[in-house]
Design a protein around this motif. Structure first.
Motif, PDB file in Angstrom:
ATOM      1  N   TRP A 133      22.532  38.912  42.257  1.00 22.12           N
ATOM      2  CA  TRP A 133      23.278  39.816  43.129  1.00 22.12           C
ATOM      3  C   TRP A 133      23.830  41.034  42.391  1.00 22.12           C
ATOM      4  O   TRP A 133      24.622  41.790  42.950  1.00 22.12           O
ATOM      5  N   ASP A 134      23.428  41.242  41.185  1.00 26.11           N
ATOM      6  CA  ASP A 134      23.903  42.399  40.434  1.00 26.11           C
ATOM      7  C   ASP A 134      23.494  43.686  41.155  1.00 26.11           C
ATOM      8  O   ASP A 134      22.350  43.843  41.591  1.00 26.11           O
ATOM      9  N   GLY A 135      24.453  44.584  41.305  1.00 28.55           N
ATOM     10  CA  GLY A 135      24.182  45.844  41.984  1.00 28.55           C
ATOM     11  C   GLY A 135      24.239  45.769  43.489  1.00 28.55           C
ATOM     12  O   GLY A 135      23.942  46.756  44.174  1.00 28.55           O
ATOM     13  N   GLN A 136      24.625  44.610  44.047  1.00 29.56           N
ATOM     14  CA  GLN A 136      24.708  44.431  45.491  1.00 29.56           C
ATOM     15  C   GLN A 136      26.173  44.496  45.955  1.00 29.56           C
ATOM     16  O   GLN A 136      27.110  44.347  45.168  1.00 29.56           O
ATOM     17  N   ARG A 137      26.329  44.727  47.230  1.00 34.28           N
ATOM     18  CA  ARG A 137      27.642  44.574  47.863  1.00 34.28           C
ATOM     19  C   ARG A 137      27.845  43.090  48.126  1.00 34.28           C
ATOM     20  O   ARG A 137      26.990  42.425  48.717  1.00 34.28           O
ATOM     21  N   ILE A 138      28.983  42.547  47.704  1.00 35.58           N
ATOM     22  CA  ILE A 138      29.250  41.113  47.817  1.00 35.58           C
ATOM     23  C   ILE A 138      30.462  40.912  48.721  1.00 35.58           C
ATOM     24  O   ILE A 138      31.514  41.533  48.525  1.00 35.58           O
ATOM     25  N   VAL A 139      30.295  40.042  49.727  1.00 32.79           N
ATOM     26  CA  VAL A 139      31.304  39.836  50.753  1.00 32.79           C
ATOM     27  C   VAL A 139      31.656  38.355  50.831  1.00 32.79           C
ATOM     28  O   VAL A 139      30.770  37.493  50.775  1.00 32.79           O
ATOM     29  N   LEU A 140      32.949  38.074  50.972  1.00 32.28           N
ATOM     30  CA  LEU A 140      33.440  36.717  51.190  1.00 32.28           C
ATOM     31  C   LEU A 140      33.873  36.612  52.648  1.00 32.28           C
ATOM     32  O   LEU A 140      34.690  37.405  53.128  1.00 32.28           O
ATOM     33  N   ARG A 141      33.303  35.654  53.360  1.00 35.48           N
ATOM     34  CA  ARG A 141      33.558  35.509  54.799  1.00 35.48           C
ATOM     35  C   ARG A 141      34.072  34.107  55.101  1.00 35.48           C
ATOM     36  O   ARG A 141      33.520  33.103  54.617  1.00 35.48           O
ATOM     37  N   VAL A 142      35.107  34.040  55.928  1.00 33.52           N
ATOM     38  CA  VAL A 142      35.648  32.782  56.444  1.00 33.52           C
ATOM     39  C   VAL A 142      35.349  32.759  57.940  1.00 33.52           C
ATOM     40  O   VAL A 142      35.794  33.628  58.692  1.00 33.52           O
ATOM     41  N   ASP A 143      34.574  31.769  58.379  1.00 34.44           N
ATOM     42  CA  ASP A 143      34.181  31.734  59.792  1.00 34.44           C
ATOM     43  C   ASP A 143      35.360  31.440  60.714  1.00 34.44           C
ATOM     44  O   ASP A 143      35.351  31.847  61.879  1.00 34.44           O
ATOM     45  N   ALA A 144      36.383  30.747  60.226  1.00 36.18           N
ATOM     46  CA  ALA A 144      37.602  30.516  61.000  1.00 36.18           C
ATOM     47  C   ALA A 144      38.620  29.828  60.109  1.00 36.18           C
ATOM     48  O   ALA A 144      38.269  28.978  59.289  1.00 36.18           O
ATOM     49  N   ALA A 145      39.891  30.186  60.296  1.00 37.82           N
ATOM     50  CA  ALA A 145      41.017  29.519  59.634  1.00 37.82           C
ATOM     51  C   ALA A 145      42.101  29.357  60.686  1.00 37.82           C
ATOM     52  O   ALA A 145      42.634  30.342  61.195  1.00 37.82           O
ATOM     53  N   THR A 146      42.423  28.127  61.024  1.00 31.10           N
ATOM     54  CA  THR A 146      43.312  27.841  62.150  1.00 31.10           C
ATOM     55  C   THR A 146      44.744  27.631  61.658  1.00 31.10           C
ATOM     56  O   THR A 146      45.025  26.636  61.000  1.00 31.10           O
ATOM     57  N   HIS A 147      45.657  28.583  61.979  1.00 31.91           N
ATOM     58  CA  HIS A 147      45.539  29.724  62.876  1.00 31.91           C
ATOM     59  C   HIS A 147      45.726  31.048  62.128  1.00 31.91           C
ATOM     60  O   HIS A 147      45.552  32.114  62.707  1.00 31.91           O
ATOM     61  N   GLU A 148      46.086  30.996  60.865  1.00 30.07           N
ATOM     62  CA  GLU A 148      46.247  32.186  60.043  1.00 30.07           C
ATOM     63  C   GLU A 148      45.639  31.900  58.685  1.00 30.07           C
ATOM     64  O   GLU A 148      45.779  30.797  58.159  1.00 30.07           O
ATOM     65  N   GLY A 149      44.962  32.890  58.113  1.00 28.05           N
ATOM     66  CA  GLY A 149      44.337  32.683  56.820  1.00 28.05           C
ATOM     67  C   GLY A 149      44.635  33.811  55.859  1.00 28.05           C
ATOM     68  O   GLY A 149      44.799  34.966  56.267  1.00 28.05           O
ATOM     69  N   VAL A 150      44.703  33.458  54.584  1.00 30.42           N
ATOM     70  CA  VAL A 150      44.814  34.455  53.519  1.00 30.42           C
ATOM     71  C   VAL A 150      43.900  34.008  52.385  1.00 30.42           C
ATOM     72  O   VAL A 150      43.822  32.820  52.067  1.00 30.42           O
ATOM     73  N   VAL A 151      43.179  34.959  51.796  1.00 27.82           N
ATOM     74  CA  VAL A 151      42.176  34.635  50.783  1.00 27.82           C
ATOM     75  C   VAL A 151      42.496  35.368  49.498  1.00 27.82           C
ATOM     76  O   VAL A 151      42.774  36.580  49.508  1.00 27.82           O
TER      77      VAL A 151
END
Length: 595
Positions: free
Chosen positions: A76-94
């Protein structure tokens, strides 16, 4: 928001599995700064409440912490890297290592962060996710927190399903090129035998857009260029009930002849329209047969399980159902993907359940103060509700299975403040998606005489429990009152009516030759009464039994190990009512042509 998928230019790493897990504690005020001080491990995806044999965890109110060390793929070098949470009930922080990267309120829709600047391909990174299950009068769904004499915080709420919490859906890392396709919106129509596909593509970075449509055999049937346009598909195979016909819309971001990014979206060609008291799919009247459901199972709580999902769809097919409502929140997107592929019709609902002071845990009570007021469901509640509408439509707008948006379940609809609260939400939903009808599920105190909301919506959805909560056990009176009310709605509004909830609690294995509430025979006979009425009222174009399967609720003297209104038990064994539905719905499926 586009769901991450692998393509010629994109990869993803699904982070399901065991994560370190700990309750929030004053002795560790910043748990993301080091390895969590715990030996507990929690599965993702799953609700955490029932996984551990621990009352404190089951009843916990507040933040919990998940943590995992992940190696970023070196490719993945040189790529845009994204962290995704499909759901966090009811509030999330990463947190990525020590840095907060995203925070989100709302328990059933995804959120993500671009972490390109904080990770390096080939290296390990520590991911810590906090999840808070607190509900207040300013959240969707709403709730209230009290403190016991011994200092324990207790969560209360008015909805009748357990407040499962945690990371109930997948967590993912994914990579895209630095210039990429950011969003896609499709809308479809039919002209003669041809399908019409209108598209809008949003991109980030330089590049031109080219699109192509492929059929199931891989042949290109339409193509075009530009970030927006209209494509004609000759002799299109339409998506419809029982016919999950899909095309692949390929979106290419190009630099000359070089491919920069690719995204492929499954699309179904179909139309949806309300005309008078009819609901039309592809110009043909459609009758809804199916269920209100829940994402609910033993141990996992609301955690997504592919095997359980497939089995639930198989049981719905066995009954002859053709549709369901995502009561009372957006389901995992995998449900909609499956419905798209198999021609199952969906009413997609926000998490706005419990906006009603006359209800508590599904039971009617007395209203002691206005529901819509500065001290209860206020402008801040409405703002959270609007966010829920935006995120639901942004996530699910391209699914052909979704034929209608439901923006609330059983809100207070007889108060003067209800209209002021809901008009902006209806206007917002119509602005975001002018192609789909709108509805909300009405509870019994909102009648055709006094309801202040029904004229705002396209379809009247009613949750009714004559013979159960009202005139319990008296099925003759239930039949009379139900028919009188449905005819009143039909005369007053002339709109399609769907009964989105009807049924009775039933203990599997309890039998009686008498009319005995809670017996399997009573549930069967009650449904049969409702069906006789539905068949006599022309405006009734849908029946969704409450509920598909027994599900967990908060503890209470009328909720022994949960709500027992399922026609299947919680472990998916049929009650007698399931066989009644199968006989009725399979016959209707043959008549309607969607068997």
């Amino acid at each position: 928001m586009l769901k991450p998928i692998p393509t010629a230019t994109r990869e993803q790493l699904i982070l399901d599995g065991l994560w370190l897990f700990a309750l929030d504690h004053d002795d560790a005020p910043e748990p993301w700064r080091a390895r969590l001080d715990t030996t507990r491990e929690a599965p993702v995806p799953a609700s955490y409440n029932d996984v551990f044999a621990d009352q404190e965890i089951h009843d916990h109110v507040g933040w919990v912490w998940y943590q995992r060390v992940v190696r970023v793929p070196r490719g993945w070098d040189g790529q845009r890297i994204v962290l995704r949470v499909d759901a966090a009930t009811h509030e999330g922080v990463v947190y990525v290592d020590d840095a907060e990267v995203v925070r989100h309120v709302g328990g059933y829709t995804p959120f993500e962060a671009d972490v390109t600047a904080r990770v390096r391909a080939g290296d390990e990174v520590r991911i810590t996710i906090g999840v808070n299950n607190e509900l207040t009068n300013e959240t969707i769904p709403p709730g209230m927190i009290t403190v016991a004499d011994d200092g324990r915080r207790k969560q209360g709420y008015r909805h009748d399903f357990y407040n499962y919490a945690g990371l109930a859906r997948s967590v993912r890392l994914y990579a895209t090129p630095l210039a990429y396709v950011d969003d896609v919106t499709v809308r479809t129509d039919i002209e003669g035998a041809d399908g019409i596909l209108r598209y809008d593509v949003a991109t980030v970075g330089a590049g031109a857009v080219r699109v192509a449509v492929r059929d199931l055999d891989g042949a290109i049937v339409a193509s075009g260029s530009g970030a927006s346009g209209t494509l004609r598909i000759p002799d299109a195979r339409l998506w419809g009930p029982g016919a999950g016909n899909l095309y692949g819309l390929e979106i290419h971001l190009v630099d000359g002849d070089d491919l920069v990014d690719e995204y492929v979206l499954d699309v179904g060609i179909r139309t949806v329209e309300v005309r008078g008291a009819a609901f039309l799919i592809n110009g043909r009247p459609f009758s809804f047969r199916g269920f209100g459901k829940h994402e609910d199972s033993a141990i996992r709580g609301r955690g997504f399980d592919a095997a359980l999902m497939v089995h639930d769809f198989a049981l719905m097919e066995w009954t002859g159902a053709n549709s369901f409502r995502t009561s009372h929140y957006p389901y995992a997107e995998e449900f909609l993907d499956y419905a798209d592929r198999h021609g199952i019709v969906v009413i997609d609902e926000t998490a706005a359940v419990g906006l009603n002071l006359g209800l508590g845990g599904g039971v009617h009570g007395r209203v002691t103060e206005p529901a819509f007021s500065p001290t209860m469901f206020s402008d801040r509640t409405q703002t959270a509700h609007a966010q829920g509408v935006r995120e639901l439509i942004a996530r699910d707008k391209n699914h052909p299975s979704v034929v209608m948006w439901s923006i609330a379940n059983e809100p207070e609809s007889v108060e003067e403040g209800a209209r002021e609260y809901f008009v902006p939400l209806v206007e917002l939903a119509r602005e975001l998606d002018p192609t789909r009808p709108l509805t909300y599920a009405n509870e019994y105190r909102g009648t055709f005489h006094n309801d202040r909301l029904a004229d705002l919506f396209d379809v009247i959805c009613l949750n009714r429990y004559y013979g159960w909560y009202i005139d319990t056990g008296d099925l003759r009176t239930a039949e009379k009152k139900l028919e009188e009310e449905l005819r009143g709605w039909g005369r007053t509004f002339g709109k399609p009516i769907i009964i989105t909830e009807y049924g009775s609690d039933t203990m599997a294995g309890l039998h009686s030759v008498l009319t005995q509430p809670w017996s399997e025979e009573f549930q069967r006979d009650l449904l049969d009464v409702y069906h006789r009425v539905f068949d006599r009222v022309d405006e009734v174009i849908g029946e969704h039994v409450w509920n598909f399967a027994d599900f967990q609720t908060s503890a209470g003297i009328i909720r022994v190990d949960g709500n027992r209104k399922g026609v299947f038990t919680r472990d998916r064994r049929p009650k007698e009512a399931a066989h009644l539905l199968r006989a009725r719905w399979m016959d209707k499926a043959r008549v309607d042509g969607d068997a």
